[in-house]
Write a protein that holds these residues in place. Structure first.
Motif, short mmCIF file in Angstrom:
data_model
loop_
_atom_site.label_atom_id
_atom_site.label_comp_id
_atom_site.label_asym_id
_atom_site.label_seq_id
_atom_site.Cartn_x
_atom_site.Cartn_y
_atom_site.Cartn_z
N ARG A 132 -22.52 -4.21 -29.77
CA ARG A 132 -23.77 -4.17 -30.57
C ARG A 132 -24.49 -5.61 -30.47
O ARG A 132 -24.70 -6.37 -31.41
CB ARG A 132 -23.57 -3.94 -32.05
N GLN A 133 -24.80 -5.83 -29.17
CA GLN A 133 -25.33 -7.19 -29.18
C GLN A 133 -26.65 -7.56 -29.61
O GLN A 133 -26.75 -8.53 -30.25
CB GLN A 133 -25.18 -7.61 -27.49
N ALA A 134 -27.48 -6.58 -29.78
CA ALA A 134 -28.74 -6.80 -30.23
C ALA A 134 -28.50 -6.76 -31.59
O ALA A 134 -29.34 -7.58 -32.17
CB ALA A 134 -29.64 -5.42 -29.80
N GLU A 135 -27.86 -6.05 -32.23
CA GLU A 135 -27.57 -6.31 -33.71
C GLU A 135 -27.09 -7.59 -34.04
O GLU A 135 -27.42 -8.01 -35.18
CB GLU A 135 -26.78 -4.84 -34.30
N ARG A 136 -26.22 -8.06 -33.35
CA ARG A 136 -25.40 -9.23 -33.81
C ARG A 136 -26.62 -10.46 -33.54
O ARG A 136 -26.53 -11.33 -34.15
CB ARG A 136 -24.40 -9.48 -32.68
N PRO A 197 -26.55 -19.04 -30.00
CA PRO A 197 -26.60 -17.31 -30.20
C PRO A 197 -26.86 -16.71 -28.64
O PRO A 197 -26.81 -15.56 -28.40
CB PRO A 197 -28.12 -17.19 -30.76
N ARG A 198 -26.92 -17.51 -27.45
CA ARG A 198 -27.04 -17.06 -26.22
C ARG A 198 -25.47 -16.56 -25.65
O ARG A 198 -25.31 -15.77 -24.80
CB ARG A 198 -27.49 -18.18 -25.11
N LEU A 199 -24.65 -17.28 -26.42
CA LEU A 199 -23.23 -16.70 -26.17
C LEU A 199 -22.67 -15.23 -26.42
O LEU A 199 -22.15 -14.80 -25.96
CB LEU A 199 -22.17 -17.66 -27.05
N ILE A 200 -23.65 -14.63 -27.34
CA ILE A 200 -23.78 -13.21 -27.76
C ILE A 200 -23.99 -12.42 -26.46
O ILE A 200 -23.53 -11.31 -26.30
CB ILE A 200 -24.77 -12.92 -28.63
#
Length: 213
Positions: A132-136, A197-200
């Motif tokens: 769920r990368q977009a949700e995170r 947040p790019r680490l997500i």
């Protein structure tokens, strides 16, 4: 739907200060923006370890922030010490349920939610999870937005101290809980700022860019 290609995969590097875009330098080579002089980096250096340190400190201070009295009120009839929770209960019992709910959400729910969400983001980023990368990413933007409202309780204490003492009705003094609570708010804000947040999105394997003939 065509695949999304990141700037990192294209070998591009964006200045986070002025937005200028450069070709990425060799790994390990330090470079600075030619326009504003800020050091360029694809990811914030030591983002995870620094965010963990700030978050653990905030979690430790969260307990005294809620257990130590945040305000002392002295009148001719009584002397009262209030924690955040006892203040919320007093507001509710004295006919101000709306203010009680606002203080409860801003002072207890929001800091705890920020700590929990940041911990989730850190664990998943360390594991390079694709869950769920977009949700995170939306969660991160949400906690950044609501984080500034966490100082509401400290603002209410400061306002009450000035207002009550100005009218000479009573003596109101901030307690040690206010200092701990302010520290929790500042630490969680610093933790959210230090997290990259790019680490997500780093869990996705790098793709080769195909050039059309």
């Amino acid at each position: 739907m065509s695949a999304v290609i990141s700037a990192r995969e294209l070998g591009l590097l964006r200045c986070h200060a002025c937005g200028a875009v450069y070709r990425a330098a060799a790994p390990g080579l330090r470079c600075h923006c030619r326009r504003c002089g800020v050091r360029l980096h694809q990811r914030k250096a030591d983002s995870l370890s620094r965010t963990w340190a700030l978050l653990i400190a905030a979690a430790i201070l969260y307990l005294p922030a809620n257990l130590i009295p945040i305000m002392k009120t002295s009148t001719l009839l009584e002397e009262r010490w209030d924690t955040i929770l006892s203040g919320v209960i007093a507001l509710w019992q004295k006919g101000s349920p709306e203010i009680a709910v606002i203080v409860f959400v801003a002072s207890i729910v929001v800091p705890l939610a920020k700590i929990a969400v940041l911990a989730l983001l850190l664990v998943t980023a360390q594991r390079r999870s694709a869950w769920r990368q977009a949700e995170r990413a939306r969660l991160y933007r949400f906690i950044e937005f609501i984080g500034y409202w966490s100082m509401l309780d400290v603002f209410v204490v400061a306002l009450l101290v000035g207002l009550v003492q100005f009218r000479g009705l009573a003596d109101v003094q901030p307690g040690g809980g206010a200092v701990a609570f302010a520290a929790v708010v500042v630490l969680t804000m610093m933790a959210s700022k230090s997290f990259d947040p790019r680490l997500i999105w780093d869990s996705e394997p790098p793709r080769r860019v195909r050039r059309e003939a």
